[in-house]
Design a protein around this motif. Structure first.
Motif, PDB file in Angstrom:
ATOM      1  N   ASP A 206       0.833  -1.195   0.000  1.00  0.00           N
ATOM      2  CA  ASP A 206       0.000   0.000   0.000  1.00  0.00           C
ATOM      3  C   ASP A 206       0.870   1.247   0.000  1.00  0.00           C
ATOM      4  OD1 ASP A 206       0.037   1.071   3.098  1.00  0.00           O
ATOM      5  OD2 ASP A 206       0.313  -1.095   2.932  1.00  0.00           O
ATOM      6  N   ARG A 207       0.265   2.354  -0.317  1.00  0.00           N
ATOM      7  CA  ARG A 207       0.992   3.609  -0.512  1.00  0.00           C
ATOM      8  C   ARG A 207       1.698   4.069   0.756  1.00  0.00           C
ATOM      9  NH1 ARG A 207      -1.812   9.371  -2.291  1.00  0.00           N
ATOM     10  NH2 ARG A 207       0.081  10.648  -2.123  1.00  0.00           N
ATOM     11  N   THR A 208       1.031   3.954   1.918  1.00  0.00           N
ATOM     12  CA  THR A 208       1.620   4.446   3.171  1.00  0.00           C
ATOM     13  C   THR A 208       2.911   3.720   3.498  1.00  0.00           C
ATOM     14  OG1 THR A 208      -0.576   4.986   4.034  1.00  0.00           O
ATOM     15  CG2 THR A 208       1.227   4.793   5.625  1.00  0.00           C
ATOM     16  N   GLU A 211       5.715   4.739   1.095  1.00  0.00           N
ATOM     17  CA  GLU A 211       6.229   6.080   1.384  1.00  0.00           C
ATOM     18  C   GLU A 211       7.151   6.050   2.606  1.00  0.00           C
ATOM     19  OE1 GLU A 211       2.805   8.548   1.740  1.00  0.00           O
ATOM     20  OE2 GLU A 211       2.627   8.885  -0.423  1.00  0.00           O
ATOM     21  N   LEU A 280       6.353   5.868  -7.888  1.00  0.00           N
ATOM     22  CA  LEU A 280       5.590   6.266  -6.703  1.00  0.00           C
ATOM     23  C   LEU A 280       4.354   7.086  -7.074  1.00  0.00           C
ATOM     24  CD1 LEU A 280       8.299   7.055  -3.993  1.00  0.00           C
ATOM     25  CD2 LEU A 280       6.935   4.987  -4.314  1.00  0.00           C
ATOM     26  N   LEU A 283       1.890   4.638  -8.253  1.00  0.00           N
ATOM     27  CA  LEU A 283       1.349   3.884  -7.123  1.00  0.00           C
ATOM     28  C   LEU A 283       0.272   4.694  -6.416  1.00  0.00           C
ATOM     29  CD1 LEU A 283       1.634   1.308  -5.363  1.00  0.00           C
ATOM     30  CD2 LEU A 283       3.311   2.556  -3.993  1.00  0.00           C
ATOM     31  N   ALA A 284       0.489   6.001  -6.319  1.00  0.00           N
ATOM     32  CA  ALA A 284      -0.480   6.867  -5.658  1.00  0.00           C
ATOM     33  C   ALA A 284      -1.817   6.898  -6.394  1.00  0.00           C
ATOM     34  CB  ALA A 284       0.072   8.290  -5.542  1.00  0.00           C
ATOM     35  N   THR A 285      -1.796   6.625  -7.693  1.00  0.00           N
ATOM     36  CA  THR A 285      -3.040   6.597  -8.479  1.00  0.00           C
ATOM     37  C   THR A 285      -3.704   5.226  -8.465  1.00  0.00           C
ATOM     38  OG1 THR A 285      -1.885   6.012 -10.537  1.00  0.00           O
ATOM     39  CG2 THR A 285      -2.094   8.360 -10.004  1.00  0.00           C
ATOM     40  N   PRO A 288       0.027  -0.274  -8.924  1.00  0.00           N
ATOM     41  CA  PRO A 288       1.281  -0.717  -8.306  1.00  0.00           C
ATOM     42  C   PRO A 288       2.183  -1.527  -9.231  1.00  0.00           C
ATOM     43  CG  PRO A 288      -0.460  -2.218  -7.697  1.00  0.00           C
ATOM     44  CD  PRO A 288      -1.091  -1.166  -8.580  1.00  0.00           C
TER      45      PRO A 288
END
Length: 316
Positions: A206-208, A211, A280, A283-285, A288
Motif C-alpha cells: 500500500d501507498r503508506t 512512502e 511512486l 502507485l499513488a493513483t 502498483p
C-alpha cells in the motif's frame, strides 16, 4: 524474483572471488589442507547467513514500522529466517575453523581447543547464540513491541563477524576503530535497505508503507555511500599514500571489487530516483504494477551487490 536474486548473488560471488584473487586455491601436492569444497563452503555459507539476516531485518522492519497493524506474518517469517541464519552460522563456524587451521573437517575435533581460541570462531559463536535466541523470541512475537525487541537482537547479531574482518587488522588504533565503525554502519544500512524493500514487496504494497520505506531508503543510501567511501579508502591505504582510492581500484583485486560495488550502488541510486520520479506517483493513483516490476529488478541488483560484498570481505 527470489530464485533470480539467489542466482545473481551466487554467480557474482564466485566470479568476483576468482577474478579478484580471493578464491580458494588447491593445496600443493603432499600438503594436508581443508580441501577446496570446504574452502568454497565458507563464503557460500557467509552469503547464506547474510541473506537470512537481511530477511530477518526486512520482516522485523515491516512488523515494527512499515506495517505495524498487520505485521504478525512478517514477524513469523523473520523467525524462520533467524533459524536459517543460526544454522548457517553454525556451519560457517565449523568450516571456518577447519579452513583457518588448514585441516580436514574430520580432524577438527582433535583441534577443538585451538579452534575455540580463534577470533573468527568466537565471533561466529556469539552470532550463533544470538540468532538462536532470536529465532525462539520471534516465534512468540505477537506485538509491535516484540518485533522491536527482536529487531534489537538482530542488530546485535550482525555485529560480531564484522569485528574480525579487514578493519580489525589495521595497524593504527584510530583507523581500526574508524574502519570497523564505518563497516558496521554500512552493513546496518544495507540490511535495512534491502530487507525493507523485500518486506514492502512481500507484505506491504500500500501507498503508506511504500512512502515510509522511501524515506528509510534515502537515509540508508546516504549512509551506505558515506561509510562505503570511508571504509574503502582506509583499506586501500589512502591515509598513508594520499587519496589512493582512485588509483588502487584499478591496480588491485580488492580495488576492482570496490569499483564494482560503486557501480552497483550508483545503479541502485538511479533506480531509487526513478521510483520517486515515476513509479511512486503511479502507485499513488492505484497502479502498483510499475513499482513492483522495478522493485523486483532492484532486489536482483541488491542481491548481486551482497555477493560482491561477501567476495570483498574475503579478498586480500
Amino acid at each position: 524474483m527470489i530464485v533470480g536474486g539467489i542466482a545473481a548473488a551466487v554467480v557474482v560471488l564466485v566470479v568476483a572471488l576468482v577474478l579478484a584473487g580471493g578464491a580458494p586455491e588447491r593445496q600443493p601436492e603432499g600438503l594436508i589442507g581443508a580441501g577446496l569444497p570446504l574452502s568454497w563452503a565458507v563464503p557460500v555459507l557467509r552469503l547464506l547467513a547474510d541473506g537470512a539476516a537481511i530477511a530477518v531485518g526486512g520482516g522485523l522492519i515491516t512488523a515494527a514500522w512499515l506495517l505495524p497493524a498487520n505485521g504478525l506474518r512478517a514477524a513469523q517469517d523473520a523467525a524462520m529466517a533467524a533459524g536459517i541464519w543460526a544454522l548457517a552460522s553454525v556451519a560457517g563456524l565449523i568450516t571456518s575453523a577447519a579452513v583457518i587451521l588448514g585441516i580436514p573437517l574430520s580432524h577438527l575435533a582433535e583441534h577443538a581447543s585451538i579452534a575455540g581460541g580463534l577470533t573468527q570462531v568466537r565471533a561466529l559463536a556469539v552470532t550463533v547464540v544470538l540468532t538462536a535466541v532470536l529465532a525462539v523470541v520471534l516465534s512468540g512475537v505477537r506485538t509491535v513491541r516484540g518485533a522491536r525487541v527482536g529487531l534489537g537482537l538482530a542488530v546485535l547479531a550482525l555485529i560480531p563477524p564484522l569485528l574480525t574482518g579487514h578493519g580489525a587488522i589495521e595497524r593504527t588504533t584510530f583507523w581500526s576503530v574508524t574502519a570497523t565503525t564505518s563497516l558496521v554502519l554500512h552493513v546496518f544500512a544495507a540490511t535495512a535497505w534491502i530487507g525493507g524493500l523485500a518486506g514492502v514487496l512481500r507484505y506491504a504494497r500500500d501507498r503508506t508503507a511504500v512512502e515510509r520505506f522511501s524515506t528509510l531508503a534515502l537515509v540508508c543510501a546516504i549512509a551506505m555511500g558515506v561509510t562505503g567511501l570511508i571504509t574503502a579508502e582506509i583499506h586501500l591505504g589512502g591515509r598513508e599514500e594520499g587519496w589512493g582510492l582512485i588509483t588502487q581500484w584499478v591496480t588491485t583485486g580488492y580495488g576492482a571489487l570496490v569499483f564494482a560495488k560503486t557501480v552497483a550502488f550508483a545503479a541502485l541510486v538511479t533506480v531509487g530516483w526513478w521510483h520517486r520520479k515515476t513509479t511512486l506517483p503511479e502507485l499513488a493513483t492505484g497502479n502498483p504494477a510499475a513499482f513492483r516490476r522495478l522493485a523486483a529488478v532492484e532486489l536482483v541488483i541488491m542481491a548481486a551487490t551482497v555477493g560482491l560484498a561477501v567476495a570483498l570481505s574475503r579478498t586480500p
